[in-house]
Motif scaffolding. Structure first.
Motif, PDB file in Angstrom:
ATOM      1  N   ASP A 148       0.813  -1.219   0.000  1.00 49.34           N
ATOM      2  CA  ASP A 148       0.000   0.000   0.000  1.00 49.34           C
ATOM      3  C   ASP A 148       0.845   1.267   0.000  1.00 49.34           C
ATOM      4  O   ASP A 148       0.328   2.366  -0.202  1.00 49.34           O
ATOM      5  CB  ASP A 148      -0.978   0.006   1.174  1.00 49.34           C
ATOM      6  N   ASN A 154       0.863  -7.678   1.747  1.00 50.74           N
ATOM      7  CA  ASN A 154      -0.439  -7.200   1.245  1.00 50.74           C
ATOM      8  C   ASN A 154      -0.421  -6.991  -0.263  1.00 50.74           C
ATOM      9  O   ASN A 154      -0.918  -5.975  -0.775  1.00 50.74           O
ATOM     10  CB  ASN A 154      -0.862  -5.913   1.961  1.00 50.74           C
ATOM     11  N   ASP A 187      -2.186  -8.189  -2.480  1.00 49.35           N
ATOM     12  CA  ASP A 187      -3.515  -8.060  -3.074  1.00 49.35           C
ATOM     13  C   ASP A 187      -4.035  -6.623  -3.090  1.00 49.35           C
ATOM     14  O   ASP A 187      -5.011  -6.325  -3.778  1.00 49.35           O
ATOM     15  CB  ASP A 187      -4.531  -8.981  -2.372  1.00 49.35           C
ATOM     16  N   THR A 188      -3.370  -5.704  -2.365  1.00 49.93           N
ATOM     17  CA  THR A 188      -3.816  -4.306  -2.359  1.00 49.93           C
ATOM     18  C   THR A 188      -3.108  -3.468  -3.428  1.00 49.93           C
ATOM     19  O   THR A 188      -3.426  -2.298  -3.603  1.00 49.93           O
ATOM     20  CB  THR A 188      -3.574  -3.658  -0.983  1.00 49.93           C
ATOM     21  N   LYS A 237      -2.106  -1.977  -7.099  1.00 48.66           N
ATOM     22  CA  LYS A 237      -2.900  -1.712  -8.297  1.00 48.66           C
ATOM     23  C   LYS A 237      -2.521  -2.721  -9.379  1.00 48.66           C
ATOM     24  O   LYS A 237      -1.418  -3.279  -9.383  1.00 48.66           O
ATOM     25  CB  LYS A 237      -2.730  -0.274  -8.768  1.00 48.66           C
ATOM     26  N   ALA A 282      -0.795 -12.054   1.134  1.00 45.05           N
ATOM     27  CA  ALA A 282      -2.100 -11.514   0.731  1.00 45.05           C
ATOM     28  C   ALA A 282      -3.175 -12.158   1.575  1.00 45.05           C
ATOM     29  O   ALA A 282      -2.987 -13.260   2.125  1.00 45.05           O
ATOM     30  CB  ALA A 282      -2.359 -11.791  -0.748  1.00 45.05           C
ATOM     31  N   ASP A 283      -4.309 -11.472   1.683  1.00 46.96           N
ATOM     32  CA  ASP A 283      -5.445 -12.067   2.383  1.00 46.96           C
ATOM     33  C   ASP A 283      -6.100 -13.140   1.531  1.00 46.96           C
ATOM     34  O   ASP A 283      -6.604 -14.132   2.045  1.00 46.96           O
ATOM     35  CB  ASP A 283      -6.480 -10.998   2.752  1.00 46.96           C
TER      36      ASP A 283
END
Length: 343
Positions: A62, A89, A91-92, A94, A118-119
């Motif tokens: 992020d 993270n 998956d956050t 772009k 990632a979640d």
């Protein structure tokens, strides 16, 4: 070639030290506590004491661009054998940045080990499809039942050389919410309370962990096993007031009826009840195995087959309809307890 499968975290940790280093590890799932454990194991294996400032890099998706991550991944290690880059993270990020990372994964730098977290992985996206074909994927699931917490507890007590008998472990797992981080915190409290003496008793657990999970899902299962509608609805009301989710209750009841289905199938093969209890019900705490034999008498195989359809429909409703969990579960439990067919 078959697509690489996701490895449950406990299987990965069991074999990790004996396996060859891989260029990319993809650690994902909703359980942050387990992801941290996997990250710790990977970093402990590959980082070199004294070179952490140069060869061990943690980035957050992020606040980091793909360009910055690629710059770190393409540098040669300064002192260690491998340069370890963790991108949290993922998956956050772009989409355009994810694609750049995915392209790197197709031809990674041999002296760099990349760890993505990632979640969840959406394998419909181009980037995740590309990464999934190349990375070692480790899934960190939340516990579905107290049996999952028990497996975790067995590993932790063995690792820490703590003695706990089966009754103590059972009370511990039934006295906490289904949450590994919470379980870890409660175990730490117990170790402090017992002053590191190396053994934990039922009395210690009663003093520190607190009240057992009364009127929770195991009590609900027991009353449903007896087909006691009134008690089941009373317990359900208590659970809803404590914000227990419909999806969780449905998962647990599905597991419960899968066990009853197995009991019925084994009985049809003329296995004795004692053999079923001792050889085929390992996921059930030993003192409750006889109860499952009794519960199985209250539901025929035909009834259980119909119940699986009810559970599936309730799961679909809970995830898609704009209905309160309470309504979905009340209808489900009424239908379960009133379904025709016993023995």
């Amino acid at each position: 070639m078959p697509k690489p499968q996701s490895i449950p975290h406990f299987e990965f940790l069991k074999k990790f030290s004996d396996q060859k280093p891989q260029s990319v590890y993809y650690v994902f799932g909703p359980e942050n506590y387990l992801k941290d454990i996997v990250l710790t194991e990977i970093s402990n294996r590959f980082k070199m004491p004294g070179s952490e400032d140069f060869d061990f890099i943690i980035l957050h998706a992020d606040s980091s661009s793909a360009a910055k991550a690629l710059e770190q991944m393409e540098m040669m290690p300064f002192m260690a054998t491998y340069r370890l880059v963790v991108l949290k993270n993922f998956d956050t990020m772009k989409t355009s940045d994810k694609i750049l990372i995915a392209e790197y994964v197709q031809n990674p730098v041999p002296s760099t080990i990349l760890v993505l977290t990632a979640d969840k992985i959406d394998e419909r996206t181009k980037a995740n499809k590309m990464i999934s074909d190349k990375a070692v994927k480790i899934i960190c699931r939340s516990p579905y039942s107290s049996f999952d917490v028990l497996k975790w507890l067995n590993v932790e007590t063995r690792k820490r050389k703590i003695i706990m008998d089966n009754d103590s472990k059972e009370l511990f797992t039934r006295s906490i919410e289904l949450d590994y981080q919470l379980a870890a915190n409660e175990l730490e409290k117990l170790i402090i309370y017992t002053k590191g003496k190396g053994s934990i008793t039922i009395e210690d657990i009663k003093e520190t962990v607190g009240k057992s999970r009364t009127n929770k899902v195991f009590d609900l299962q027991n009353e449903i096993g007896k087909r006691n509608l009134k008690s089941s609805l009373t317990i359900l009301e208590n659970m809803i007031s404590n914000n227990e989710s419909a999806v969780f209750v449905i998962i647990m009841l599905s597991t419960f009826f899968r066990t009853l289905w197995r009991v019925k199938a084994l009985q049809k093969k003329n296995l004795s009840n004692s053999e079923i209890e001792n050889r085929y019900l390992h996921e059930v705490f030993f003192k409750y195995r006889k109860d499952y034999i009794t519960f199985a008498k209250n539901y025929s195989k035909k009834a259980i087959r119909e119940l699986f359809s009810l559970l599936l429909q309730a799961d679909i409703d809970a995830k898609s309809l704009n209905l309160k969990d309470e309504i979905i579960l009340e209808i489900l439990i009424y239908n379960i307890c009133k379904i025709k067919g016993g023995i």
